[in-house]
Design a protein around this motif. Structure first.
Motif, PDB file in Angstrom:
ATOM      1  N   HIS A  14      -0.150  -0.853   8.765  1.00 12.82           N
ATOM      2  CA  HIS A  14      -0.022   0.593   8.872  1.00 12.82           C
ATOM      3  C   HIS A  14      -1.215   1.152   9.642  1.00 12.82           C
ATOM      4  O   HIS A  14      -2.361   0.854   9.347  1.00 12.82           O
ATOM      5  N   GLU A  15      -0.919   1.981  10.634  1.00 14.92           N
ATOM      6  CA  GLU A  15      -1.981   2.471  11.516  1.00 14.92           C
ATOM      7  C   GLU A  15      -3.033   3.258  10.746  1.00 14.92           C
ATOM      8  O   GLU A  15      -4.214   3.214  11.074  1.00 14.92           O
ATOM      9  N   ARG A  16      -2.603   3.982   9.715  1.00 19.56           N
ATOM     10  CA  ARG A  16      -3.557   4.827   9.008  1.00 19.56           C
ATOM     11  C   ARG A  16      -4.050   4.228   7.700  1.00 19.56           C
ATOM     12  O   ARG A  16      -4.649   4.900   6.875  1.00 19.56           O
ATOM     13  N   GLY A  17      -3.769   2.933   7.493  1.00 22.90           N
ATOM     14  CA  GLY A  17      -4.235   2.289   6.276  1.00 22.90           C
ATOM     15  C   GLY A  17      -5.759   2.254   6.230  1.00 22.90           C
ATOM     16  O   GLY A  17      -6.406   1.766   7.143  1.00 22.90           O
ATOM     17  N   ALA A  18      -6.347   2.811   5.179  1.00 19.13           N
ATOM     18  CA  ALA A  18      -7.811   2.847   5.061  1.00 19.13           C
ATOM     19  C   ALA A  18      -8.193   3.016   3.606  1.00 19.13           C
ATOM     20  O   ALA A  18      -7.450   3.578   2.810  1.00 19.13           O
ATOM     21  N   THR A  19      -9.364   2.489   3.246  1.00 18.12           N
ATOM     22  CA  THR A  19      -9.947   2.724   1.933  1.00 18.12           C
ATOM     23  C   THR A  19     -11.413   3.076   2.139  1.00 18.12           C
ATOM     24  O   THR A  19     -11.987   2.814   3.194  1.00 18.12           O
ATOM     25  N   GLU A  20     -12.019   3.651   1.112  1.00 15.65           N
ATOM     26  CA  GLU A  20     -13.407   4.099   1.251  1.00 15.65           C
ATOM     27  C   GLU A  20     -14.356   2.933   1.457  1.00 15.65           C
ATOM     28  O   GLU A  20     -15.276   2.993   2.282  1.00 15.65           O
ATOM     29  N   GLU A  21     -14.138   1.839   0.711  1.00 17.37           N
ATOM     30  CA  GLU A  21     -15.076   0.720   0.781  1.00 17.37           C
ATOM     31  C   GLU A  21     -14.854  -0.148   2.016  1.00 17.37           C
ATOM     32  O   GLU A  21     -15.801  -0.625   2.640  1.00 17.37           O
ATOM     33  N   GLU A  22     -13.564  -0.361   2.394  1.00 17.39           N
ATOM     34  CA  GLU A  22     -13.257  -1.248   3.522  1.00 17.39           C
ATOM     35  C   GLU A  22     -13.164  -0.528   4.857  1.00 17.39           C
ATOM     36  O   GLU A  22     -13.214  -1.173   5.912  1.00 17.39           O
ATOM     37  N   GLY A  23     -12.967   0.781   4.824  1.00 16.56           N
ATOM     38  CA  GLY A  23     -12.744   1.474   6.077  1.00 16.56           C
ATOM     39  C   GLY A  23     -11.319   1.263   6.572  1.00 16.56           C
ATOM     40  O   GLY A  23     -10.439   0.830   5.824  1.00 16.56           O
ATOM     41  N   PRO A  24     -11.056   1.520   7.849  1.00 18.91           N
ATOM     42  CA  PRO A  24      -9.683   1.412   8.363  1.00 18.91           C
ATOM     43  C   PRO A  24      -9.185  -0.026   8.388  1.00 18.91           C
ATOM     44  O   PRO A  24      -9.971  -0.973   8.465  1.00 18.91           O
ATOM     45  N   ASP A  25      -7.859  -0.170   8.317  1.00 20.86           N
ATOM     46  CA  ASP A  25      -7.258  -1.502   8.391  1.00 20.86           C
ATOM     47  C   ASP A  25      -7.364  -2.021   9.823  1.00 20.86           C
ATOM     48  O   ASP A  25      -7.898  -1.355  10.709  1.00 20.86           O
ATOM     49  N   LEU A  26      -6.819  -3.217  10.069  1.00 22.47           N
ATOM     50  CA  LEU A  26      -7.044  -3.914  11.327  1.00 22.47           C
ATOM     51  C   LEU A  26      -5.959  -3.643  12.370  1.00 22.47           C
ATOM     52  O   LEU A  26      -5.811  -4.399  13.326  1.00 22.47           O
ATOM     53  N   PHE A  27      -5.188  -2.574  12.201  1.00 24.49           N
ATOM     54  CA  PHE A  27      -4.192  -2.247  13.219  1.00 24.49           C
ATOM     55  C   PHE A  27      -4.887  -2.054  14.569  1.00 24.49           C
ATOM     56  O   PHE A  27      -5.905  -1.366  14.658  1.00 24.49           O
TER      57      PHE A  27
ATOM     58  N   GLN B 277       0.849  -1.190   0.000  1.00 28.08           N
ATOM     59  CA  GLN B 277       0.000   0.000   0.000  1.00 28.08           C
ATOM     60  C   GLN B 277       0.884   1.238   0.000  1.00 28.08           C
ATOM     61  O   GLN B 277       1.935   1.268   0.634  1.00 28.08           O
ATOM     62  N   PHE B 278       0.441   2.266  -0.694  1.00 30.91           N
ATOM     63  CA  PHE B 278       1.250   3.474  -0.839  1.00 30.91           C
ATOM     64  C   PHE B 278       0.636   4.628  -0.062  1.00 30.91           C
ATOM     65  O   PHE B 278      -0.584   4.746   0.077  1.00 30.91           O
ATOM     66  N   PHE B 279       1.516   5.488   0.454  1.00 29.32           N
ATOM     67  CA  PHE B 279       1.106   6.651   1.234  1.00 29.32           C
ATOM     68  C   PHE B 279       1.817   7.873   0.663  1.00 29.32           C
ATOM     69  O   PHE B 279       2.965   7.789   0.222  1.00 29.32           O
ATOM     70  N   ASP B 280       1.125   9.019   0.681  1.00 30.56           N
ATOM     71  CA  ASP B 280       1.761  10.227   0.151  1.00 30.56           C
ATOM     72  C   ASP B 280       2.716  10.824   1.186  1.00 30.56           C
ATOM     73  O   ASP B 280       2.907  10.262   2.274  1.00 30.56           O
ATOM     74  N   GLU B 281       3.291  11.998   0.841  1.00 37.04           N
ATOM     75  CA  GLU B 281       4.310  12.574   1.720  1.00 37.04           C
ATOM     76  C   GLU B 281       3.750  12.973   3.084  1.00 37.04           C
ATOM     77  O   GLU B 281       4.485  13.147   4.048  1.00 37.04           O
ATOM     78  N   ASN B 282       2.437  13.097   3.182  1.00 37.11           N
ATOM     79  CA  ASN B 282       1.809  13.431   4.466  1.00 37.11           C
ATOM     80  C   ASN B 282       1.323  12.190   5.218  1.00 37.11           C
ATOM     81  O   ASN B 282       0.651  12.304   6.246  1.00 37.11           O
ATOM     82  N   GLY B 283       1.639  11.007   4.683  1.00 35.15           N
ATOM     83  CA  GLY B 283       1.223   9.781   5.338  1.00 35.15           C
ATOM     84  C   GLY B 283      -0.203   9.374   5.036  1.00 35.15           C
ATOM     85  O   GLY B 283      -0.735   8.446   5.633  1.00 35.15           O
ATOM     86  N   LYS B 284      -0.861  10.038   4.068  1.00 42.42           N
ATOM     87  CA  LYS B 284      -2.246   9.696   3.736  1.00 42.42           C
ATOM     88  C   LYS B 284      -2.263   8.470   2.822  1.00 42.42           C
ATOM     89  O   LYS B 284      -1.551   8.402   1.837  1.00 42.42           O
ATOM     90  N   PRO B 285      -3.098   7.459   3.155  1.00 42.00           N
ATOM     91  CA  PRO B 285      -3.096   6.229   2.357  1.00 42.00           C
ATOM     92  C   PRO B 285      -3.770   6.417   1.001  1.00 42.00           C
ATOM     93  O   PRO B 285      -4.629   7.292   0.821  1.00 42.00           O
ATOM     94  N   ASP B 286      -3.382   5.581   0.059  1.00 45.63           N
ATOM     95  CA  ASP B 286      -3.988   5.541  -1.263  1.00 45.63           C
ATOM     96  C   ASP B 286      -5.385   4.931  -1.139  1.00 45.63           C
ATOM     97  O   ASP B 286      -5.533   3.754  -0.800  1.00 45.63           O
TER      98      ASP B 286
END
Length: 954
Positions: free
Chosen positions: A351-364, A304-313
Motif C-alpha cells: 500500500h502506497e500510504r502504509g506507514a507507522t510511527e516507529e517504522e516510517g513509510p512502507d517500501l512501496f 493492515q487496515f486503513f480508515d475511510e480516508n485511506g489513513k493507515p493504522d
C-alpha cells in the motif's frame, strides 16, 4: 599458467575492442578486420601471444559487436525531488571509472555504455547526498531473471559512493551462500580487495587491479566467509565517524542480523534526535540501502487496515524483516532505498500510504520504477517458451523435454510424487534407481561438457541443476543416486570395461536428439556466429576425461557452495547441483547447461525465480536443455505471456507520463496475477479485479453435451436479436487489405451481451474467464457510463482452410475453426482462440493508425538501435485497446464500446474426443477498451481451492 592464458585473452580482447571502437563504421567489423587488429596488438606486446586462442578472440569480438540493447523505461514521481546529477558532478569519479574499465575486459562496449546510462538514471532519481535537510527516496529496479542485476547495483553503489553516500547496506538474500556470493562480487566490483575475517595482507582483486589507491579504498563491515555477516563481535568494536571513505555492509535478510545492525546504528552511529518523537537519528551520513530480491521477505505480508480516508493504522505491526528494514531507513534523516527484482508484483501490492510511527513509510517504490531492457543475447522466457498464437506457440527454442516418468499418472506414487513428504525415499520400478528421464538429462550434460571442451570452452564453468524437492533429506537420496550413477559411467569409460552399452546409449541419443537439436537452435539464432559443430567421433574421444572432472554436489546453504566457482582456477568447475529452496532465488549456477526441474509451485513470482536456466549462454545455447513436466511447461508459458503483457502495459504508462502508483493500481487488478502469493497480496480470500484494457478469451471448454448445447443456444439467441450484419468485413489500413470470413454487428446493447454471458457456462478451470464475474464487471462499468454500446463479431475460418460449415441461424453459415489442444475429464484446453488481428475488426482507420504508431514507439524502445530490427506492420492488442478507450492526441476515445467476438470450434477436427454429431464448441473473446474509471469487481477465492491450485505462499 592457465590463469596467465586467461589474462592474455582478456587483455587482447579489451585492447582490440578499443581499436575497433575507433572505426567509423562499426557495422563493418568483420573477422578479417579483427585479425588485422590482433596482429597490431601482438606486435606491441609479444608476450600476449603466449598460448593465445586467436579464434576465440575473434568469436568473442564478433559476439560483442553484434549485440544490441533496447532502452530502459521509467515511471517516476518528482514529489520532493531536486534534480542534481550532471556531467560536472561525475568529472572526478574513480569508483565508477575503475569498475567500468574492469567490465570492459569481459563485456561488449554496448553493454557497458548501457549500464553507465541506466545507473546514471537510477542515481539521478535518488537524492543528492549533499542535499541538506531530511529526505527519503524509494525506488524499484525491475530486471530479468539471471540477467545481470548484480552488475547493475554494483555500478550504482560505486557511483553513489563517488557522489557522497557514506553508508551502503546491501540486503543479500536469506541464506549464507547467497550473502557470501554477493560479498565476493562486491569485493571484486567495488571494494577492490578480498574481505577476510582477520585482516592481514590485503589481496588486491577486481577493480583494485586497476586503481588500488589506499586513499579511496572503501571500508567493510562484513566479509566473504561463511560467518562473515554482521555479527556481535563486529558490532561491539566497530565505530564510524564522518570520513571520506564509504562503508559497505552485505547482510542477510535475517531477523537477528538486522536487529543487531539496527541497534548498532542507534547506539554507535546516531548523532541526533527527532524533535517530535525523540527517535535517535543519523543526520551526518547519507544512506543507500540496496535490497536484492526485493520481493522476497522484504514485503510486509501482515494485514493492515486503513480508515475511510485511506489513513493507515499507526499501531499496525509489520512482519519482522519488513519492520527492521524500515526502521534502519527511518534512522537516517537522509536515505535512499533501491529494490532489485525480476518479479516485482509483491512490491506493487504494497500500500502506497502504509506507514507507522516507529517504522516510517512502507517500501512501496513511490519515487520510481525502472524497467531494465535486456540485451539481445539474453535468453529469457519468450526465447525459451515462445509466444502464444492461434496456431500454437511460436518462436520458442526446441530446448524443452517433457518428464512424465517421475510419478504415477495420479501424482501419488513413483520416484518423486507431486505431494511427497520429507520421509519419501525415491525409487523407480521398485528399486533405488532414477527414472529414465533423469538418466537422459545426465547424458545431455555429459555431451554438453564434451562439446564445450571441443569448442575451447573447457576453462569455463559448466553446471547441471536437479531441482525436484524442497526437503534436504530427500535431496540427499537424490544426490546418492546421481553420484552412484555417474560413478558407474566414469569407471566404465575410464577402464574401458563394460563401456560399450554406455557409449551406445550416448551415441544413439547424440544422433537422434542431441545433435539435431543443436542444429535447430543454431539455425534459429541466425544473427550470431555459429559455434563449432563436432562429430560423434570427436565427442567420444573426450568423454572419459570430461566425465572424470564432473562432481555431484548438494547445495545446502553453506558458503562453500558459493565459493567453489571463484576458487576453481585453470579448468572450469563441472558440477551437477542437487538442491531445493537454496537454489530457488539469487544463487547463480555458472555455465548452466541442463536443468531437471519438477518443483510444482504455480505462483507467478516463485516459478519465475526458479527459472535458473534464463540468462546468458554465449557459444553454448544449443547445448542447453530443460527437462520438466508438461504441466510446469504450460504454467511457464502462461506466466511468460502475462509478463510480456505487463511489460507492454509498463511501456504504455511510461509513454504517457505515468507514476509508480498508476502501475500499482493496474497490476493489483490484473486478472492473471492471481498467480502470486496470496499472502503477499494481503488478501486471503478475495481479489479486486478490473478488466479495463484487457483481452479475455476462452481457452478451456466443457465437453459435456449439456454444456455444449447451452453455450450454442446462448450464441444463437444473441445473434437472433441483432438484426442484419456486415458480411465478410473488409478493411484497408495503411494500403493493405484485411478481410474476415464472418459477420459484424454494430450497436448491440449491453443488455444483449449480459444475456449471452448469463446463458454461457464458462469452465471452472478457466480462472481468468468467468462469465458471471465478467457480467458483473460490465454492469459496474455501465453504472460509470462505459461499456454501454457493443460490437459483436462472429468469426470463422478463412476459405483457404479445409473447414466444416455450421449453420448458426438462418443466413448465418460459419466455417468452424480447428484448434489443437489437450483433453482431460470434462474439459478441452487450447492455446489461443483468437487471431491477434481480430481485435481490429470494428475500429476506424484513425484508431488503427494511432495504435500502430504507439506499437512502433514501444517496439523501438525494445529494439534499441539494432539496425535490422523489424518494424511492426500491425498494432498490438494492448495498444489497440488503449487507443480505443482513451484516444490519442487529436483523437477521442470511446470507452463506451466493447467488442465481443464469437467463434465455433470444429468438434471432430479439433481432437476434443467428442462423439459424432456433437455440437461445436462455442468460444468467445472480449476486448475491453482502456478506461480511467478505476472500477473493479470482487473475485472470491476459496482458501482451500487456492492452496490446491497454487500451493502455499513461499
Amino acid at each position: 599458467m592457465a590463469e596467465n592464458h586467461e589474462g592474455n585473452f582478456s587483455k587482447v580482447v579489451k585492447v582490440v575492442q578499443e581499436l575497433l571502437l575507433d572505426e567509423d563504421d562499426r557495422s563493418g567489423v568483420t573477422p578479417s578486420l579483427i585479425e588485422e587488429k590482433i596482429d597490431l596488438v601482438l606486435a606491441m606486446n609479444r608476450k600476449w601471444a603466449d598460448a593465445l586462442d586467436r579464434e576465440a578472440v575473434v568469436d568473442e569480438l564478433i559476439r560483442r559487436f553484434s549485440m544490441w540493447i533496447g532502452e530502459d523505461t521509467t515511471l517516476k514521481s518528482d514529489t520532493d525531488h531536486v534534480a542534481w546529477l550532471n556531467a560536472e558532478r561525475k568529472k572526478d569519479w574513480r569508483y565508477w571509472q575503475r569498475y567500468r574499465e574492469w567490465l570492459e575486459r569481459k563485456l561488449a562496449y554496448t553493454a557497458v555504455d548501457a549500464l553507465d546510462h541506466t545507473t546514471d538514471r537510477i542515481l539521478g532519481l535518488l537524492e543528492d547526498p549533499a542535499r541538506e535537510g531530511p529526505w527519503s527516496r524509494r525506488g524499484l529496479v525491475v530486471g530479468h531473471v539471471q540477467s545481470g542485476k548484480t552488475s547493475n547495483y554494483t555500478a550504482l553503489i560505486g557511483k553513489a559512493a563517488d557522489a557522497g553516500y557514506k553508508i551502503v547496506i546491501v540486503l543479500a538474500g536469506m541464506h549464507n551462500n547467497l550473502r557470501s556470493q554477493t560479498q565476493m562480487r562486491l569485493d571484486e566490483g567495488f571494494l577492490g580487495y578480498e574481505t577476510k575475517p582477520v585482516p592481514d595482507d590485503i589481496k588486491t582483486i577486481g577493480v583494485g587491479e586497476i586503481d588500488a589507491d589506499p586513499a579511496i579504498r572503501p571500508n567493510y563491515a562484513t566479509n566473504r566467509s561463511d560467518k562473515g555477516d554482521f555479527n556481535a563481535a563486529t558490532a561491539r568494536t566497530l565505530g564510524i565517524s564522518p570520513e571520506q571513505r564509504p562503508w559497505l555492509f552485505v547482510v542477510k535478510k535475517n531477523k537477528s542480523v538486522l536487529e543487531r545492525l539496527y541497534r548498532w546504528i542507534r547506539n554507535h552511529v546516531a548523532n541526533s534526535h527527532d524533535a517530535e518523537t525523540g527517535r535517535k537519528l543519523v543526520t551526518h551520513l547519507p544512506l543507500l540501502l540496496v535490497d536484492d530480491e526485493a520481493d522476497h521477505a522484504s514485503v510486509d505480508t501482515g494485514e493492515q487496515f486503513f480508515d475511510e480516508n485511506g489513513k493507515p493504522d499507526e499501531d499496525h505491526q509489520p512482519t519482522a524483516i519488513n519492520s527492521l528494514i524500515r526502521k534502519i531507513l527511518h534512522s537516517f534523516s537522509r536515505s535512499a532505498y533501491v529494490g532489485y527484482t525480476a518479479t516485482p508484483f509483491a512490491n506493487i501490492f504494497i500500500h502506497e500510504r502504509g506507514a507507522t510511527e516507529e517504522e516510517g513509510p512502507d517500501l512501496f517504490p513511490a519515487a520510481f520504477i525502472v524497467n531494465l531492457a535486456a540485451p539481445s543475447n539474453y535468453i529469457g522466457p519468450v526465447k525459451v517458451f515462445g509466444r502464444q498464437m492461434p496456431e500454437g506457440r511460436v518462436g520458442g527454442l526446441p530446448l524443452i523435454r517433457i518428464v512424465d516418468d517421475q510419478c504415477s499418472p495420479d501424482g501419488a506414487r513413483g520416484w518423486m510424487p507431486v505431494s511427497h513428504k520429507s520421509t519419501h525415499v525415491p525409487s523407480h520400478e521398485g528399486a533405488a534407481n532414477m527414472p529414465l528421464s533423469l538418466v537422459e538429462a545426465i547424458d545431455a550434460f555429459l555431451l554438453a561438457c564434451a562439446v564445450r571442451h571441443l569448442r575451447g570452452q573447457g576453462r569455463e564453468h559448466s553446471s547441471m541443476l536437479v531441482h525436484v524437492t524442497r526437503f534436504n533429506i530427500v535431496q540427499k537420496h537424490v544426490h546418492e543416486q546421481v553420484a552412484t550413477h555417474l560413478a558407474g559411467i566414469r569407471q566404465r569409460l575410464k577402464r574401458r570395461i563394460g563401456h560399450e552399452a554406455v557409449l551406445e546409449r550416448l551415441r544413439l541419443y547424440w544422433e537422434l536428439d542431441f545433435a539435431p537439436t543443436m542444429e535447430q537452435v543454431i539455425d534459429a539464432q541466425s544473427d550470431e556466429k555459429p559455434p563449432v559443430q563436432p562429430g560423434w567421433v570427436d565427442v567420444e574421444r573426450v568423454l572419459a576425461d570430461v566425465t572424470a572432472d564432473i562432481e555431484v554436489r548438494m547445495i545446502n546453504g553453506t558458503a562453500k557452495d558459493a565459493l567453489d566457482y571463484a576458487d576453481q582456477s585453470g579448468a572450469g568447475l563441472k558440477v551437477i547441483a542437487i538442491g531445493g529452496d537454496k537454489l530457488a532465488r539469487g544463487l547463480t549456477l555458472e555455465g548452466l547447461c541442463v536443468s531437471y526441474f519438477l518443483r510444482a509451485s504455480k505462483m507467478y513470482d516463485t516459478l519465475m525465480q526458479m527459472g535458473r536456466w534464463f540468462g546468458y549462454r554465449p557459444g553454448y545455447l544449443d547445448l542447453c536443455r530443460l527437462y520438466t513436466t508438461s504441466e510446469l511447461e504450460s504454467w511457464f508459458e502462461h506466466i511468460t505471456d502475462a509478463a510480456e503483457e505487463l511489460r507492454e502495459e509498463f511501456e504504455l504508462m511510461a509513454n504517457s507520463g505515468g507514476t509508480p502508483r498508476d502501475y500499482g493500481l493496474r497490476v493489483q487488478s490484473h486478472s492473471v496475477l492471481m498467480v502470486t502469493s496470496r499472502l503477499k497480496m494481503r488478501s486471503a480470500k478475495n481479489l479486486m479485479l478490473s478488466f479495463s484494457g484487457q483481452l479475455l478469451e476462452t481457452v478451456t471448454f466443457h465437453t459435456s453435451d449439456r454444456h455444449l448445447q447451452a453455450n450454442l443456444q446462448a450464441a444463437k439467441s444473441l445473434l437472433a436479436g441483432l438484426g442484419a450484419p456486415e458480411v465478410d468485413p473488409e478493411r484497408v489500413w495503411n494500403g493493405t487489405k484485411t478481410k474476415w470470413r464472418g459477420y459484424l454487428w454494430r450497436g448491440a446493447r449491453a443488455a444483449d451481451v449480459l444475456d449471452f454471458l448469463g446463458g454461457y457456462a464458462t469452465h471452472p478451470d478457466a480462472h481468468k474467464v468467468n462469465a458471471p464475474l465478467i457480467a458483473e464487471f460490465v454492469r459496474v462499468m455501465m453504472a460509470a457510463g462505459e461499456l454501454t454500446d457493443w460490437s459483436v463479431a462472429l468469426i470463422g475460418a478463412p476459405e483457404s482452410q479445409d473447414r466444416n460449415v455450421h449453420e448458426l441461424g438462418q443466413g448465418v453459415p460459419l466455417g468452424m475453426l480447428v484448434r489443437k489442444g489437450q483433453t482431460a475429464p470434462g474439459s478441452y484446453s487450447i492455446g489461443r482462440l483468437m487471431s491477434p488481428r481480430d481485435e481490429s475488426i470494428d475500429v476506424s482507420e484513425e484508431v488503427w493508425t494511432a495504435a500502430l504508431a504507439l506499437t512502433r514507439e514501444m517496439r523501438a524502445r525494445d529494439a534499441g538501435d539494432k539496425p535490422d530490427a523489424p518494424v511492426p506492420d500491425v498494432p498490438s492488442g494492448v495498444a489497440l485497446r488503449r487507443i480505443r478507450g482513451l484516444g490519442a492526441p487529436g483523437l477521442a476515445g470511446d470507452p463506451q464500446r466493447g467488442l465481443l467476438l464469437l467463434y465455433l470450434i470444429d468438434p471432430q477436427k479439433s481432437e476434443a474426443g467428442l462423439p459424432p454429431g456433437a455440437p461445436p464448441l462455442v468460444g468467445f473473446g472480449i476486448s475491453f477498451p482502456g478506461s480511467t474509471a478505476g472500477r473493479k469487481v470482487e473475485y472470491k477465492v476459496n482458501n482451500v481451492l487456492w492452496e490446491q491450485e497454487y500451493g502455499g505462499a513461499d
